[in-house]
Design a protein around this motif. Sequence first.
Motif, PDB file in Angstrom:
ATOM      1  N   THR A 288       0.891  -1.199   0.137  1.00 57.84           N
ATOM      2  CA  THR A 288       0.064   0.147  -0.154  1.00 57.84           C
ATOM      3  C   THR A 288       0.987   1.202   0.105  1.00 57.84           C
ATOM      4  O   THR A 288       2.066   0.990  -0.181  1.00 57.84           O
ATOM      5  CB  THR A 288      -1.001   0.018   1.148  1.00 57.84           C
ATOM      6  N   ASP A 289       0.468   2.373   0.196  1.00 56.99           N
ATOM      7  CA  ASP A 289       1.120   3.709   0.637  1.00 56.99           C
ATOM      8  C   ASP A 289       2.224   3.561   1.622  1.00 56.99           C
ATOM      9  O   ASP A 289       1.835   3.222   2.764  1.00 56.99           O
ATOM     10  CB  ASP A 289       0.244   4.654   0.805  1.00 56.99           C
ATOM     11  N   LYS A 292       1.492   5.417   4.762  1.00 55.48           N
ATOM     12  CA  LYS A 292       0.701   5.376   5.582  1.00 55.48           C
ATOM     13  C   LYS A 292       0.800   4.165   6.467  1.00 55.48           C
ATOM     14  O   LYS A 292       0.395   3.079   6.345  1.00 55.48           O
ATOM     15  CB  LYS A 292      -0.705   5.180   4.927  1.00 55.48           C
ATOM     16  N   PRO A 301      -4.123   7.315  -2.342  1.00 57.64           N
ATOM     17  CA  PRO A 301      -4.469   6.134  -3.137  1.00 57.64           C
ATOM     18  C   PRO A 301      -3.930   5.945  -4.537  1.00 57.64           C
ATOM     19  O   PRO A 301      -3.965   4.775  -5.244  1.00 57.64           O
ATOM     20  CB  PRO A 301      -6.063   6.398  -3.124  1.00 57.64           C
ATOM     21  N   CYS A 304      -1.328   3.377  -4.645  1.00 60.50           N
ATOM     22  CA  CYS A 304      -1.551   2.383  -3.898  1.00 60.50           C
ATOM     23  C   CYS A 304      -2.061   1.287  -4.792  1.00 60.50           C
ATOM     24  O   CYS A 304      -3.056   1.519  -5.458  1.00 60.50           O
ATOM     25  CB  CYS A 304      -2.474   2.553  -2.767  1.00 60.50           C
ATOM     26  N   VAL A 306      -3.869  -1.356  -4.002  1.00 58.77           N
ATOM     27  CA  VAL A 306      -5.183  -1.742  -3.298  1.00 58.77           C
ATOM     28  C   VAL A 306      -6.193  -0.934  -4.246  1.00 58.77           C
ATOM     29  O   VAL A 306      -7.018  -1.201  -4.522  1.00 58.77           O
ATOM     30  CB  VAL A 306      -5.060  -1.790  -2.035  1.00 58.77           C
ATOM     31  N   PHE A 307      -5.801   0.437  -4.252  1.00 62.31           N
ATOM     32  CA  PHE A 307      -6.895   1.375  -4.834  1.00 62.31           C
ATOM     33  C   PHE A 307      -7.055   1.024  -6.318  1.00 62.31           C
ATOM     34  O   PHE A 307      -8.100   0.940  -6.707  1.00 62.31           O
ATOM     35  CB  PHE A 307      -6.377   2.841  -4.518  1.00 62.31           C
ATOM     36  N   CYS A 326      -9.369   7.517   2.469  1.00 66.20           N
ATOM     37  CA  CYS A 326      -8.033   7.174   2.562  1.00 66.20           C
ATOM     38  C   CYS A 326      -7.337   8.596   2.754  1.00 66.20           C
ATOM     39  O   CYS A 326      -6.457   8.707   3.764  1.00 66.20           O
ATOM     40  CB  CYS A 326      -7.511   6.466   1.389  1.00 66.20           C
ATOM     41  N   LEU A 331      -9.370   5.837   7.100  1.00 66.81           N
ATOM     42  CA  LEU A 331      -9.736   4.620   6.558  1.00 66.81           C
ATOM     43  C   LEU A 331      -8.388   3.795   6.806  1.00 66.81           C
ATOM     44  O   LEU A 331      -7.377   4.338   6.255  1.00 66.81           O
ATOM     45  CB  LEU A 331     -10.131   4.316   5.139  1.00 66.81           C
ATOM     46  N   GLY A 332      -8.333   2.669   7.441  1.00 68.62           N
ATOM     47  CA  GLY A 332      -7.065   1.853   7.552  1.00 68.62           C
ATOM     48  C   GLY A 332      -6.851   0.908   6.522  1.00 68.62           C
ATOM     49  O   GLY A 332      -7.938   0.431   5.730  1.00 68.62           O
ATOM     50  N   CYS A 333      -5.642   0.550   6.167  1.00 74.54           N
ATOM     51  CA  CYS A 333      -5.306  -0.351   5.230  1.00 74.54           C
ATOM     52  C   CYS A 333      -5.969  -1.599   5.265  1.00 74.54           C
ATOM     53  O   CYS A 333      -6.267  -2.264   4.183  1.00 74.54           O
ATOM     54  CB  CYS A 333      -3.808  -0.303   4.809  1.00 74.54           C
ATOM     55  N   CYS A 336      -9.281  -1.533   4.405  1.00 72.32           N
ATOM     56  CA  CYS A 336      -9.536  -1.508   2.786  1.00 72.32           C
ATOM     57  C   CYS A 336      -9.198  -2.392   2.024  1.00 72.32           C
ATOM     58  O   CYS A 336      -9.946  -3.013   1.095  1.00 72.32           O
ATOM     59  CB  CYS A 336      -8.618  -0.014   2.463  1.00 72.32           C
TER      60      CYS A 336
HETATM   61  S1  SF4 Z   1      -6.474   3.061   2.864  1.00 74.28           S
HETATM   62 FE1  SF4 Z   1      -6.565   1.650   0.937  1.00 74.28          FE
HETATM   63  S2  SF4 Z   1      -6.132   2.957  -0.623  1.00 74.28           S
HETATM   64 FE2  SF4 Z   1      -5.434   3.998   1.292  1.00 74.28          FE
HETATM   65  S3  SF4 Z   1      -3.220   3.404   1.231  1.00 74.28           S
HETATM   66 FE3  SF4 Z   1      -4.443   2.136   2.651  1.00 74.28          FE
HETATM   67  S4  SF4 Z   1      -4.761   0.342   1.089  1.00 74.28           S
HETATM   68 FE4  SF4 Z   1      -4.379   2.060  -0.189  1.00 74.28          FE
END
Ligand code: SF4
Length: 394
Positions: A288-289, A292, A301, A304, A306-307, A326, A331-333, A336
């Motif tokens: 992910t990022d 974060k 995002p 990332c 996942v996004f 995000c 919002l936690g990874c 997500c």
């Molecule tokens: S919250 Fe989701 S989109 Fe944001 S960095 Fe985490 S995994 Fe990626």
Amino acid sequence: MRVVSGMRPTGKLHLGHYFGVIKNWIELQKKHQTFFFIADWHALTTAYKKTADLQKNIEDVMVDWLALGLDPQRSCLFIQSKVKEHAELHLLFSMITPKSWLEWNPTYKDMKYNLLKLQEISLQFRGGLRDAVREFINMIPYKVEDFEKLEERMLDDLAETLIAALFEGEIEPDLLKKLNVSKREFYETDTYGFLGYPVLQAADILIYKGEGVPVGEDQLPHIELTREIARRFNYLYGEVFPEPSALLTETPRIPGTDGRKMSKSYNNAIFFADSCEEVERKVMGMFTDPQKLRKNDPGRPNICAVFSYHKLFTTKEQTEVIEKNCIAGKLGCVECKRKVLESLEEFLSPIRDKREKIKKDIKKVREIFSEGSLRAEKEARETISEVRIAMNLR
Ligand code: SF4
């Protein structure tokens, strides 16, 4: 329009294959006359040493194609090596294709460049070893009949061993980076088959008088070469072939679980054959990022992986909320990833079920492709007899 395209049998397909190729093929089969083949001969242009898994890989591709929605009622699905006319046309095209056209092919040029670099490294190794080898030969307690010959032979062997060790990371792995040499299996691709594979590609397309070829930008030079071969043939022997056009389609980029391009060799791919537990393990381990670290940290995002998956598998409205949350650090990874897993499973689970069902009757799958190969062969025979007449090979 007649559309022709092929895929090498490299084993089970992953999401990258679907978004990069198959999704587009499924659309094309709705509107056009389509010929899709498993390019087993092409697999040999680079992997000719590893044929043990070839049949297994072909079966995996066949099962995945059918599970993903390639329809034998709409498309002619077949195996390249079952239609021998591809080989005959390849041979005839190789007679009229100037070697320089192939040597300018970017893939071949890359390989050649790598080979030249390798020779350079080899010379460096040989230079560095010469004194030691001479000393060694002088220590041999027997009469050496041909000193120079033995010296050359030892230098060759040692340089080759050192290059192999270099690729295995046993000596100064940074040297490869400095020299800008990729780890591609150079020696193995310096073959006649590799040089000529764009000619085989031209035969694959033109044997069906293909008019459209779905490709990515990197394949454009090959289509251009196919057009040139068709033009040259028509000029020499009379009009037989159409000049096919590239059907460029924008495909969404789906990264691997580590953010790089999805590829089996990077070990970052999500396969259609993966169980839901495997998919869960892969998704929960996704990159992910990196900035974060906690749920409340604002995320990015746009960088990332996942996004990117949310954009493909989650509804637009939900994706917009995820993006906002995000960025705002709401919002936690982990959460997500759970969400993306849910959306991804909605997409994967019916395909997985279909795949399992299809796989149970592999004989039937083989039959579908045998029938397709017979249909393709019928078309190919018509073209090859026109070619023979045009070239006075009756
Ligand atoms: S919250 Fe989701 S989109 Fe944001 S960095 Fe985490 S995994 Fe990626």
